[in-house]
Design a protein around this motif. Structure first.
Motif, PDB file in Angstrom:
ATOM      1  N   UNK A  69       0.815  -1.217   0.000  1.00  0.00           N
ATOM      2  CA  UNK A  69       0.000   0.000   0.000  1.00  0.00           C
ATOM      3  C   UNK A  69       0.847   1.266   0.000  1.00  0.00           C
ATOM      4  N   UNK A  70       2.109   1.156   0.370  1.00  0.00           N
ATOM      5  CA  UNK A  70       2.977   2.340   0.409  1.00  0.00           C
ATOM      6  C   UNK A  70       3.137   2.938  -0.981  1.00  0.00           C
ATOM      7  N   UNK A  71       3.217   2.089  -2.006  1.00  0.00           N
ATOM      8  CA  UNK A  71       3.380   2.517  -3.397  1.00  0.00           C
ATOM      9  C   UNK A  71       4.569   3.455  -3.556  1.00  0.00           C
ATOM     10  N   UNK A  72       5.599   3.211  -2.791  1.00  0.00           N
ATOM     11  CA  UNK A  72       6.850   3.968  -2.835  1.00  0.00           C
ATOM     12  C   UNK A  72       7.907   3.105  -2.168  1.00  0.00           C
ATOM     13  N   UNK A  73       9.170   3.472  -2.294  1.00  0.00           N
ATOM     14  CA  UNK A  73      10.194   2.682  -1.592  1.00  0.00           C
ATOM     15  C   UNK A  73       9.927   2.656  -0.091  1.00  0.00           C
ATOM     16  N   UNK A  74      10.340   1.588   0.545  1.00  0.00           N
ATOM     17  CA  UNK A  74      10.078   1.392   1.969  1.00  0.00           C
ATOM     18  C   UNK A  74      11.380   1.070   2.704  1.00  0.00           C
ATOM     19  N   UNK A  75      11.553   1.701   3.858  1.00  0.00           N
ATOM     20  CA  UNK A  75      12.605   1.340   4.807  1.00  0.00           C
ATOM     21  C   UNK A  75      11.912   0.767   6.035  1.00  0.00           C
ATOM     22  N   UNK A  76      12.254  -0.452   6.394  1.00  0.00           N
ATOM     23  CA  UNK A  76      11.641  -1.107   7.547  1.00  0.00           C
ATOM     24  C   UNK A  76      12.467  -0.840   8.800  1.00  0.00           C
ATOM     25  N   UNK A  77      11.794  -0.462   9.879  1.00  0.00           N
ATOM     26  CA  UNK A  77      12.443  -0.273  11.181  1.00  0.00           C
ATOM     27  C   UNK A  77      11.756  -1.230  12.144  1.00  0.00           C
ATOM     28  N   UNK A  78      12.388  -2.367  12.372  1.00  0.00           N
ATOM     29  CA  UNK A  78      11.766  -3.444  13.146  1.00  0.00           C
ATOM     30  C   UNK A  78      12.448  -3.635  14.487  1.00  0.00           C
ATOM     31  N   UNK A  79      11.656  -4.004  15.480  1.00  0.00           N
ATOM     32  CA  UNK A  79      12.197  -4.297  16.804  1.00  0.00           C
ATOM     33  C   UNK A  79      11.720  -5.667  17.253  1.00  0.00           C
ATOM     34  N   UNK A  80      12.616  -6.421  17.883  1.00  0.00           N
ATOM     35  CA  UNK A  80      12.303  -7.689  18.514  1.00  0.00           C
ATOM     36  C   UNK A  80      11.634  -8.654  17.536  1.00  0.00           C
ATOM     37  N   UNK A  81      10.464  -9.180  17.872  1.00  0.00           N
ATOM     38  CA  UNK A  81       9.822 -10.169  17.011  1.00  0.00           C
ATOM     39  C   UNK A  81       9.434  -9.579  15.658  1.00  0.00           C
ATOM     40  N   UNK A  82       9.328  -8.250  15.585  1.00  0.00           N
ATOM     41  CA  UNK A  82       9.095  -7.609  14.299  1.00  0.00           C
ATOM     42  C   UNK A  82      10.190  -7.924  13.295  1.00  0.00           C
ATOM     43  N   UNK A  83      11.425  -8.142  13.783  1.00  0.00           N
ATOM     44  CA  UNK A  83      12.529  -8.512  12.887  1.00  0.00           C
ATOM     45  C   UNK A  83      12.261  -9.862  12.228  1.00  0.00           C
ATOM     46  N   UNK A  84      11.655 -10.779  12.974  1.00  0.00           N
ATOM     47  CA  UNK A  84      11.335 -12.090  12.404  1.00  0.00           C
ATOM     48  C   UNK A  84      10.202 -11.985  11.396  1.00  0.00           C
ATOM     49  N   UNK A  85       9.259 -11.063  11.633  1.00  0.00           N
ATOM     50  CA  UNK A  85       8.211 -10.833  10.638  1.00  0.00           C
ATOM     51  C   UNK A  85       8.827 -10.355   9.328  1.00  0.00           C
ATOM     52  N   UNK A  86       9.829  -9.497   9.429  1.00  0.00           N
ATOM     53  CA  UNK A  86      10.524  -9.012   8.233  1.00  0.00           C
ATOM     54  C   UNK A  86      11.242 -10.163   7.528  1.00  0.00           C
ATOM     55  N   UNK A  87      11.952 -10.982   8.299  1.00  0.00           N
ATOM     56  CA  UNK A  87      12.698 -12.095   7.705  1.00  0.00           C
ATOM     57  C   UNK A  87      11.758 -13.088   7.015  1.00  0.00           C
ATOM     58  N   UNK A  88      10.625 -13.386   7.654  1.00  0.00           N
ATOM     59  CA  UNK A  88       9.673 -14.306   7.044  1.00  0.00           C
ATOM     60  C   UNK A  88       8.996 -13.672   5.831  1.00  0.00           C
ATOM     61  N   UNK A  89       8.756 -12.368   5.859  1.00  0.00           N
ATOM     62  CA  UNK A  89       8.206 -11.700   4.678  1.00  0.00           C
ATOM     63  C   UNK A  89       9.158 -11.865   3.486  1.00  0.00           C
TER      64      UNK A  89
END
Length: 220
Positions: A69-89
């Motif tokens: 939905x961003x429809x633009x480049x994205x920089x992810x800033x993840x903490x804790x279990x959010x980092x695993x959500x990023x890795x699985x994505x």
């Protein structure tokens, strides 16, 4: 899920959107993630839901929706279990290099494969070990009870992340007393600068010169 394999390199243009990806129980108002969200106009939080009882695929799907939905480049800033959500994505979506995520700041990922870990964390195991298809920093502390420093170093190596030692600051959360966490802001700033340099390198000469002139005009 939407897939990005058919996107040519660097199709997405514009200034990046910074997506905040919290961990279990979300990030409270004192957390540096929440502070950044309040302070920056280019920042938004991903509503992963099920904050106290996370489900891996649900989190990944919601993260994917926010990215698309961003429809633009994205920089992810993840903490804790959010980092695993990023890795699985990244594991599920297999995005092309730089599309749509251009970089990530991964802070205090937990060891989800450690015996006896919180069952809610274990749902995100076995931890993906493939290199991430975007530049990233992995930041860790030497007294984080969710992950030993040597495990964090190995994870950074597997993900192809640049490892950053944050000091003796626990789980790098609100309880760490970091305030606005200036050190983390510096790392984020570096990722944004690197993205701009890469965009300048790939842009046609006329567009590159126009972008530079625009930045100079905006400088006080």
């Amino acid at each position: 899920m939407a897939h990005y394999l058919d996107l040519p390199p660097h199709k997405l243009a514009g200034d990046p959107l910074i997506l905040i990806v919290p961990g279990i129980n979300n990030s409270n108002p004192r957390h540096w993630q929440s502070r950044w969200e309040r302070q920056r106009e280019d920042c938004a939080r991903v509503d992963l839901g099920m904050w106290d009882d996370p489900h891996r695929n649900t989190w990944v799907n919601k993260l994917n929706l926010a990215i698309s939905r961003a429809e633009r480049p994205v920089v992810l800033v993840a903490h804790s279990l959010g980092c695993l959500a990023v890795a699985w994505w990244a594991e599920y979506e297999q995005p092309s290099q730089g599309n749509p995520v251009v970089s990530a700041l991964l802070v205090a990922p937990p060891d989800v494969d450690r015996p006896g870990t919180d069952p809610r964390l274990a749902r995100f195991g076995a931890c993906p070990r493939s290199p991430l298809p975007f530049p990233s920093f992995l930041v860790a502390s030497d007294d984080d009870h969710y992950c030993q420093l040597r495990t964090a170093r190995m994870l950074a190596n597997d993900w192809g992340s640049r490892f950053v030692f944050a000091g003796t600051v626990g789980h790098i959360n609100a309880e760490s007393g970091l305030g606005d966490w200036t050190f983390g802001q510096e790392l984020l700033g570096r990722l944004l600068r690197e993205h701009r340099v890469e965009q300048d390198r790939l842009a046609p000469p006329l567009l590159r010169d126009a972008a530079r002139q625009s930045r100079l005009a905006a400088t006080p």
